[in-house]
Design a protein around this motif. Structure first.
Motif, PDB file in Angstrom:
ATOM      1  N   ALA A 152      40.199-142.518 -64.330  1.00 16.98           N
ATOM      2  CA  ALA A 152      41.629-142.565 -64.032  1.00 16.98           C
ATOM      3  C   ALA A 152      42.107-143.959 -63.634  1.00 16.98           C
ATOM      4  CB  ALA A 152      41.959-141.583 -62.913  1.00 16.98           C
ATOM      5  N   VAL A 153      41.184-144.906 -63.458  1.00 15.31           N
ATOM      6  CA  VAL A 153      41.568-146.269 -63.062  1.00 15.31           C
ATOM      7  C   VAL A 153      42.243-146.969 -64.244  1.00 15.31           C
ATOM      8  CG1 VAL A 153      40.696-148.528 -62.347  1.00 15.31           C
ATOM      9  CG2 VAL A 153      39.713-146.441 -61.377  1.00 15.31           C
ATOM     10  N   PRO A 154      43.402-147.585 -64.031  1.00 17.50           N
ATOM     11  CA  PRO A 154      44.061-148.312 -65.122  1.00 17.50           C
ATOM     12  C   PRO A 154      43.140-149.382 -65.708  1.00 17.50           C
ATOM     13  CG  PRO A 154      45.545-148.091 -63.254  1.00 17.50           C
ATOM     14  CD  PRO A 154      44.209-147.608 -62.783  1.00 17.50           C
ATOM     15  N   GLY A 155      43.078-149.425 -67.027  1.00 15.24           N
ATOM     16  CA  GLY A 155      42.228-150.408 -67.701  1.00 15.24           C
ATOM     17  C   GLY A 155      40.866-149.901 -68.087  1.00 15.24           C
ATOM     18  N   VAL A 156      40.471-148.720 -67.585  1.00 17.96           N
ATOM     19  CA  VAL A 156      39.164-148.171 -67.938  1.00 17.96           C
ATOM     20  C   VAL A 156      39.247-147.485 -69.294  1.00 17.96           C
ATOM     21  CG1 VAL A 156      37.405-146.466 -67.356  1.00 17.96           C
ATOM     22  CG2 VAL A 156      38.359-147.933 -65.567  1.00 17.96           C
ATOM     23  N   VAL A 157      38.444-147.952 -70.223  1.00 17.42           N
ATOM     24  CA  VAL A 157      38.389-147.359 -71.558  1.00 17.42           C
ATOM     25  C   VAL A 157      37.443-146.160 -71.569  1.00 17.42           C
ATOM     26  CG1 VAL A 157      37.809-147.785 -73.977  1.00 17.42           C
ATOM     27  CG2 VAL A 157      38.906-149.582 -72.619  1.00 17.42           C
ATOM     28  N   SER A 158      36.302-146.318 -70.916  1.00 21.90           N
ATOM     29  CA  SER A 158      35.338-145.222 -70.822  1.00 21.90           C
ATOM     30  C   SER A 158      34.503-145.418 -69.570  1.00 21.90           C
ATOM     31  CB  SER A 158      34.429-145.173 -72.056  1.00 21.90           C
ATOM     32  OG  SER A 158      33.638-146.334 -72.137  1.00 21.90           O
ATOM     33  N   ALA A 159      33.923-144.317 -69.088  1.00 17.78           N
ATOM     34  CA  ALA A 159      33.096-144.384 -67.883  1.00 17.78           C
ATOM     35  C   ALA A 159      31.878-143.492 -68.059  1.00 17.78           C
ATOM     36  CB  ALA A 159      33.887-143.946 -66.658  1.00 17.78           C
TER      37      ALA A 159
ATOM     38  N   GLY B 274      24.170-149.092 -58.505  1.00 18.35           N
ATOM     39  CA  GLY B 274      24.591-150.138 -59.432  1.00 18.35           C
ATOM     40  C   GLY B 274      25.920-149.836 -60.074  1.00 18.35           C
ATOM     41  N   VAL B 275      26.767-150.862 -60.234  1.00 16.76           N
ATOM     42  CA  VAL B 275      28.049-150.741 -60.925  1.00 16.76           C
ATOM     43  C   VAL B 275      28.139-151.882 -61.933  1.00 16.76           C
ATOM     44  CG1 VAL B 275      30.559-150.775 -60.715  1.00 16.76           C
ATOM     45  CG2 VAL B 275      29.179-149.679 -58.932  1.00 16.76           C
ATOM     46  N   VAL B 276      28.389-151.541 -63.188  1.00 17.33           N
ATOM     47  CA  VAL B 276      28.550-152.544 -64.238  1.00 17.33           C
ATOM     48  C   VAL B 276      29.907-152.330 -64.888  1.00 17.33           C
ATOM     49  CG1 VAL B 276      27.673-153.439 -66.436  1.00 17.33           C
ATOM     50  CG2 VAL B 276      26.071-152.669 -64.672  1.00 17.33           C
ATOM     51  N   VAL B 277      30.710-153.405 -64.992  1.00 14.82           N
ATOM     52  CA  VAL B 277      32.017-153.350 -65.632  1.00 14.82           C
ATOM     53  C   VAL B 277      32.028-154.368 -66.754  1.00 14.82           C
ATOM     54  CG1 VAL B 277      34.504-153.637 -65.318  1.00 14.82           C
ATOM     55  CG2 VAL B 277      33.121-152.689 -63.463  1.00 14.82           C
ATOM     56  N   THR B 278      32.296-153.896 -67.990  1.00 16.95           N
ATOM     57  CA  THR B 278      32.316-154.801 -69.126  1.00 16.95           C
ATOM     58  C   THR B 278      33.272-154.298 -70.184  1.00 16.95           C
ATOM     59  OG1 THR B 278      30.988-155.792 -70.910  1.00 16.95           O
ATOM     60  CG2 THR B 278      30.257-153.666 -70.093  1.00 16.95           C
ATOM     61  N   SER B 279      34.237-155.127 -70.561  1.00 19.20           N
ATOM     62  CA  SER B 279      35.192-154.832 -71.643  1.00 19.20           C
ATOM     63  C   SER B 279      35.866-153.481 -71.466  1.00 19.20           C
ATOM     64  CB  SER B 279      34.481-154.897 -73.003  1.00 19.20           C
ATOM     65  OG  SER B 279      33.891-156.149 -73.204  1.00 19.20           O
ATOM     66  N   GLY B 280      36.256-153.163 -70.245  1.00 14.14           N
ATOM     67  CA  GLY B 280      36.940-151.906 -70.002  1.00 14.14           C
ATOM     68  C   GLY B 280      36.039-150.704 -69.867  1.00 14.14           C
TER      69      GLY B 280
END
Length: 386
Positions: free
Chosen positions: A70-77, A35-41
């Motif tokens: 390291a992906v541009p736009g990622v705030v946290s992972a 699963g991959v979830v992307v929300t608000s950075g």
């Protein structure tokens, strides 16, 4: 960042193509990526592997987390590693010399195998606060119980494991995000009112929907247990997700719980669900520390008259019927609701009130039951069947 709007699941997956599994396959096409979830950075993903391969995959998890950050736009992972095991039916508890081997047996688990699973360094005992259904005031009970245990001189933490509806940020009045240790691998719990606190709500925005599958939920809970610098704590109170589904059963099986507290209202529908909650924990040999009747009655603030809006005494009668301790009644009171919404639980904001006294009475029962369970587990031999 201005690039945040360009962040997408496809971009994250293409980045994961650079991460190789132990077999040399790109993680982006591996069936382990569940699963991959992307929300608000913010990016959340889960890797689901066989338990025997978990050690080999930890490096993959760390590499994936570093690559996504390291992906541009990622705030946290947050990359979670779930080792799913097909669970065999639990072995029946060995019968005590004087008992009949019934599951109820007061629900204390005397003579039963000690629960096996995740143990948390620095935490002496983990107790779950659970309910068979939502809307019975479980989270409000959890934080006030934790505060009442604190008032008894214990060092207490509160883990909000209700992934789909985290309430602890609002109830505790804490909104900032947790910091990490120098190596960046371990989160430091937030603190307020003398409690150590952790919640998925500290990591996501309040209005962000958590559209996660079961393995991602359990993996996130596991990491909030193992990858948080808890302690030293006498008790870690875990506010469980409501219900008795896969996430709750997996939590009960995989976390080394000392016992469970069941919260219910007096009405028949809630009691049916509370019964399921007790049965679930007994099935996996988790001691039942007791049942709390929440919203037990309403006292009119104007005339002082009492109304049993949801009925009265049902949880007490049900606890007696199931042979588990009854811990007490918590009234339905405007002040509890107002202070909870304000982030000032009643045990803190009005410690001398009858409502706070009711929570302290429950805490005394929990502490007594926990002491009995702890004493019993030290005396009884551990029987493990592999």
């Amino acid at each position: 960042m201005s690039n945040t709007a360009e962040l997408s699941e496809d971009l994250v997956r293409s980045t994961l193509a650079t991460v190789r599994t132990p077999e040399g396959v790109a993680l982006s096409v591996s069936p382990a990526l569940s699963g991959v979830v992307v929300t608000s950075g913010k990016v959340y993903l889960s890797i689901n592997v066989d338990p025997a391969q978990a050690r080999a995959w930890e490096g993959v998890r760390a590499a994936a987390e570093d690559a996504v950050k390291a992906v541009p736009g990622v705030v946290s992972a947050l990359v979670t590693l779930t080792a799913e095991r097909k669970m065999a039916p639990p072995a029946p508890a060995p019968q005590a010399a004087h008992g009949h081997g019934h599951g109820h047996g007061h629900g204390h688990g005397h003579g039963a195998p000690a629960p096996r699973g995740i143990s948390v360094p620095g935490v002496a005992s983990i107790i779950a606060v659970a309910s068979g259904k939502g809307g019975v005031g479980k989270s409000t009970t959890s934080i006030n119980l934790a505060l009442a245990l604190r008032d008894m001189g214990l060092k207490v933490g509160l883990l909000d494991a209700d992934i789909y509806g985290p309430s602890v940020p609002r109830l505790s009045g804490v909104a900032q995000k947790p910091e990490t240790t120098e190596d960046g691998r371990t989160m430091i719990p937030l603190e307020n009112f003398g409690l150590q606190l952790m919640s998925i709500g500290f990591l996501v925005e309040e209005d962000t929907p958590m559209i996660w599958r079961g393995p991602m939920v359990m993996s996130a809970i596991s990491q909030m247990l193992k990858e948080v610098k808890w302690g030293p704590l006498d008790v870690l109170v875990v506010d469980m997700p409501p219900g008795t589904g896969d996430a709750q059963l997996t939590m009960a099986q995989q976390v080394n719980l000392a016992g469970a507290v069941i919260v219910s209202t007096p009405q028949d529908l809630a009691l049916i669900d509370a019964r399921r909650g007790v049965a679930m924990f007994e099935k996996v040999n988790i001691p039942i520390l007791g049942v709390v009747e929440n919203m037990s009655h309403f006292i009119c603030p104007h005339c002082g008259g009492r109304s049993d809006i949801f009925g009265h005494g049902g949880a007490h009668a049900e606890a007696d019927k199931m042979g588990v301790p009854f811990l007490g009644e918590i009234p339905l009171h405007m002040r509890i609701r107002e202070m909870s919404d304000a982030g000032l639980p009643i045990v803190v904001s009005d410690p001398q009130s009858p409502q706070a006294t009711a929570y302290r009475h429950v805490a005394q029962g929990v502490k007594a039951a926990l002491d009995r369970v702890t004493s019993s587990s030290k005396q009884a031999p551990r029987i493990v069947i592999e």
